[in-house]
Scaffold this motif. Structure first.
Motif, PDB file in Angstrom:
ATOM      1  N   PRO A 211      25.028  24.253  27.518  1.00  0.00           N
ATOM      2  CA  PRO A 211      24.077  23.585  28.427  1.00  0.00           C
ATOM      3  C   PRO A 211      22.765  23.190  27.762  1.00  0.00           C
ATOM      4  CG  PRO A 211      24.201  25.942  28.898  1.00  0.00           C
ATOM      5  CD  PRO A 211      25.305  25.639  27.928  1.00  0.00           C
ATOM      6  N   ILE A 212      22.272  23.999  26.819  1.00  0.00           N
ATOM      7  CA  ILE A 212      21.001  23.643  26.177  1.00  0.00           C
ATOM      8  C   ILE A 212      21.192  22.413  25.300  1.00  0.00           C
ATOM      9  CG2 ILE A 212      19.279  24.370  24.483  1.00  0.00           C
ATOM     10  CD1 ILE A 212      19.278  27.028  25.566  1.00  0.00           C
ATOM     11  N   GLN A 213      22.235  22.434  24.485  1.00  0.00           N
ATOM     12  CA  GLN A 213      22.501  21.287  23.614  1.00  0.00           C
ATOM     13  C   GLN A 213      22.670  20.024  24.467  1.00  0.00           C
ATOM     14  OE1 GLN A 213      23.893  24.301  23.559  1.00  0.00           O
ATOM     15  NE2 GLN A 213      24.580  24.898  21.517  1.00  0.00           N
ATOM     16  N   ARG A 215      21.449  19.386  27.533  1.00  0.00           N
ATOM     17  CA  ARG A 215      20.175  18.967  28.145  1.00  0.00           C
ATOM     18  C   ARG A 215      19.237  18.366  27.104  1.00  0.00           C
ATOM     19  NH1 ARG A 215      20.229  18.877  33.865  1.00  0.00           N
ATOM     20  NH2 ARG A 215      21.395  20.673  34.561  1.00  0.00           N
ATOM     21  N   PHE A 216      19.216  18.948  25.909  1.00  0.00           N
ATOM     22  CA  PHE A 216      18.369  18.394  24.850  1.00  0.00           C
ATOM     23  C   PHE A 216      18.837  16.974  24.509  1.00  0.00           C
ATOM     24  CE2 PHE A 216      16.484  22.375  22.545  1.00  0.00           C
ATOM     25  CZ  PHE A 216      15.995  22.836  23.750  1.00  0.00           C
ATOM     26  N   ILE A 220      16.697  13.504  24.972  1.00  0.00           N
ATOM     27  CA  ILE A 220      16.392  12.520  23.928  1.00  0.00           C
ATOM     28  C   ILE A 220      16.855  11.136  24.375  1.00  0.00           C
ATOM     29  CG2 ILE A 220      16.921  11.801  21.557  1.00  0.00           C
ATOM     30  CD1 ILE A 220      17.135  14.807  20.850  1.00  0.00           C
ATOM     31  N   LEU A 222      17.253   9.931  27.436  1.00  0.00           N
ATOM     32  CA  LEU A 222      16.366   9.425  28.488  1.00  0.00           C
ATOM     33  C   LEU A 222      15.034   8.947  27.903  1.00  0.00           C
ATOM     34  CD1 LEU A 222      17.222  12.188  31.101  1.00  0.00           C
ATOM     35  CD2 LEU A 222      17.444   9.737  31.536  1.00  0.00           C
ATOM     36  N   TYR A 250      14.453  14.497  16.076  1.00  0.00           N
ATOM     37  CA  TYR A 250      15.211  15.550  16.760  1.00  0.00           C
ATOM     38  C   TYR A 250      16.700  15.230  16.853  1.00  0.00           C
ATOM     39  CZ  TYR A 250      11.602  18.749  18.449  1.00  0.00           C
ATOM     40  OH  TYR A 250      10.633  19.710  18.549  1.00  0.00           O
ATOM     41  N   ILE A 255      19.168  20.433  15.635  1.00  0.00           N
ATOM     42  CA  ILE A 255      19.140  21.209  16.882  1.00  0.00           C
ATOM     43  C   ILE A 255      20.241  20.779  17.847  1.00  0.00           C
ATOM     44  CG2 ILE A 255      16.670  21.757  16.726  1.00  0.00           C
ATOM     45  CD1 ILE A 255      16.307  19.753  19.061  1.00  0.00           C
TER      46      ILE A 255
END
Lengths: 387, 387
Positions: A211-213, A215-216, A220, A222, A250, A255
């Protein structure tokens, strides 16, 4: 989530006026510096003078290698290696976009290698040492300013190949949004496509529970979608230029891929095409990505539904998953078109003449990609759909 | 977006079974190792034996400092410094949660400093050298495994203070989600609150145009909210433990504060309270954060509307900004309550007896925070609202 290692040793120095830290940032690495850059734009903008002044402050003895091409060439890299050896260079400073930085990395690896630098791209040799490099970024695109990867083109064999090592991470990268104010619209557009494509390659993964990957990656995308159009409309808008630059960094600084199995098939296909036709990387990606998406989306339709709803704000009301996913893919294509990027090979003057060879080269080491493994036939299908 | 520097030199090694890399990761730093840990839980779980076995593989000579407290104490740190000097320690290995890592950092800085380590917390001295440290994390919470900060409590003066330096970044941190399976529910809950609070401190900022930082922060919050409840319900769920751990690391590894002016007033207030009452940091934050939010939200209501709609999925339909913002704040408080955390001082047995002293200490260097500058009177208001 898979196991992973996150270890990024680049010092990112970001903001207006940060070039004035160049001298102190360079000092620890030695005085014999090779300055690598592209065309004359850094001379017109005054950046060249500023760089030379900063380097003179620390008493640096500067050699220069200019004229790095948009798809940097092996011959140019070899010229840089020659200078490094002849002048006993201690530090390489790349001033420019991703191509300039990639060339600098290949030079850094090749200068300390007793053999042909191309060996690193064909996995004949591994990079075990490299000269330290630093960068001043002038274009939001590849993310090369904060990773250890490099893409080099061999015009003789018409091959575009990658090399990479932890040793090629820039020691520092200076990113000043005002340096990108003069980037022309077409290069801004190519940068936008490049950044979004990097995110796609890592976002469309079969790995569950990331989920973090996710959302990140969506964050980016968006940011790029919104700020890309602003930067195209007004090149001097600091915030949109800054947000594009940070997005680009990023998208490729490690990440996004942690804990996921990324794809990268579309990049492999694009490299084969631009190796033959020398079209900008961004244009190739703009043409292929929507067609790749359409070819693979059924492999994990929930991810494409998530993409459509979270990134393109597609309303799911009364629609099947298939319809939602396809709407997201079409929204991607429409955005690329709206910002002025080609979405068919025809637009860039490419026909099916070399499709067989491209598909052969793309799959020379076997099937490509991970979201869906693509065979030579699959690659041909995507190429044909892109006409 | 403000200018910034991003430079994180910690190598994060994440995933099941990664402790088996401890030996090779430690080897470059020397053989005289100080092993720092808390209570006996790592002995019960078998982790202690595994660590000792890995260290024996590289022939390490291991000294031990156990019994690090939840709010690690200056006296314990001084004991560690004494061992380092006496045994000429080369490397400190912290095995535990944030408190153990923070203690190890303070020991690392103090061991090479010719004076009282407390000097670093009162800014009487700056850290110019430190022993290298490595960590094995056993609790998702503080993020200390990937930054250079440390919080130490002086019981004598009843002060809880921070120190920090680039030199205190762990050389490596091993994070294995299975090591957190046995974390009891109350500590899991405190970790959740701690992570969310770290995000709040950096998310609620007056800095305009920070879309990536905002989306990343929201992504971490959404991940913690969802996976927190799963980890509470089933401590052995690998994915939710993994997602909590990654959230905790990312919340404090430097990617959220870049380019923004963060707040940190609530942490200052909480530190004054837990210095006197020794309550868990997470409980204090759970009590104060919703009240801080309510006290400051009008300073930039658009940010609180964004928070409510994106993080708590508050529907904006037919509501004023004020109503939307307040609904988001109440959703935060309700979540804290739902996962079993206290939301009033009364619940943890604290009355207003020391409010004056707390507010005095919190504002001893002037107003605190940045989203809204808080005076002593403001701090008192928040304390009173928290009864």
């Amino acid at each position: 989530m898979n196991g992973f290692e996150l270890y990024n040793t680049t010092r990112l120095v970001f903001g207006e006026g940060k070039v004035n830290q160049l001298g102190e940032l360079t000092k620890p690495f030695g005085q014999r510096v090779l300055l690598v850059y592209g065309g004359g734009s850094i001379k017109k903008s005054g950046l060249y003078d500023q760089v030379k002044q900063q380097l003179s402050l620390i008493g640096a003895i500067v050699q220069e290698l200019s004229g790095i091409e948009p798809n940097p060439r092996l011959t140019t890299v070899n010229e840089g290696i020659r200078i490094c050896r002849e002048k006993d260079i201690q530090f390489i400073l790349a001033v420019g976009g991703g191509s300039v930085i990639d060339a600098a990395k290949a030079i850094a690896a090749g200068a300390l290698y007793d053999g042909d630098v191309w060996d690193f791209t064909i996995r004949k040799a591994t990079i075990t040492q490299a000269l330290p490099i630093g960068t001043i970024l002038t274009l939001a695109a590849t993310g090369s300013e904060m990773n250890g990867g490099s893409v080099i083109t061999n015009l003789e064999t018409k091959q575009k190949r990658t090399m990479g090592s932890k040793l090629l991470y820039p020691k520092f990268s200076i990113v000043d949004p005002t340096l990108t104010f003069t980037v022309p619209v077409n290069q801004t557009v190519n940068g936008i496509i490049d950044i979004m494509s990097h995110v796609f390659e890592q976002y469309f993964s079969q790995t569950p529970s990331t989920p973090i990957q996710d959302r990140f990656a969506e964050g980016i995308l968006l940011t790029v979608i919104e700020n890309g159009e602003k930067a195209i409309a007004n090149g001097n808008d600091y915030d949109s230029r800054a947000n594009l630059l940070l997005s680009g960094t990023y998208a490729m600084n490690g990440i996004l891929p942690i804990g996921v199995t990324a794809d990268w098939a579309t990049h492999v296909i694009e490299h084969e095409v631009s190796a033959i036709y020398d079209i900008p990387h961004g244009e190739g990606l703009s043409i292929f990505f929507p067609n790749w998406m359409k070819f693979v989306y059924k492999e994990r339709i929930d991810k494409f539904v998530q993409f459509a709803t979270r990134v393109w704000n597609v309303s799911p009301e009364g629609k099947t998953d298939d319809e939602i996913a396809l709407e997201g893919i079409e929204a991607t294509r429409s955005y690329f078109k709206r910002i002025g990027s080609p979405i068919t090979l025809q637009e860039v003057g490419i026909n099916d003449e070399h499709f067989e060879r491209m598909a052969d080269e793309a799959t020379q080491f076997g099937d490509i990609g991970n979201f869906k493994k693509l065979s030579k036939e699959d690659v041909l299908s995507i190429l044909k759909a892109s006409l």
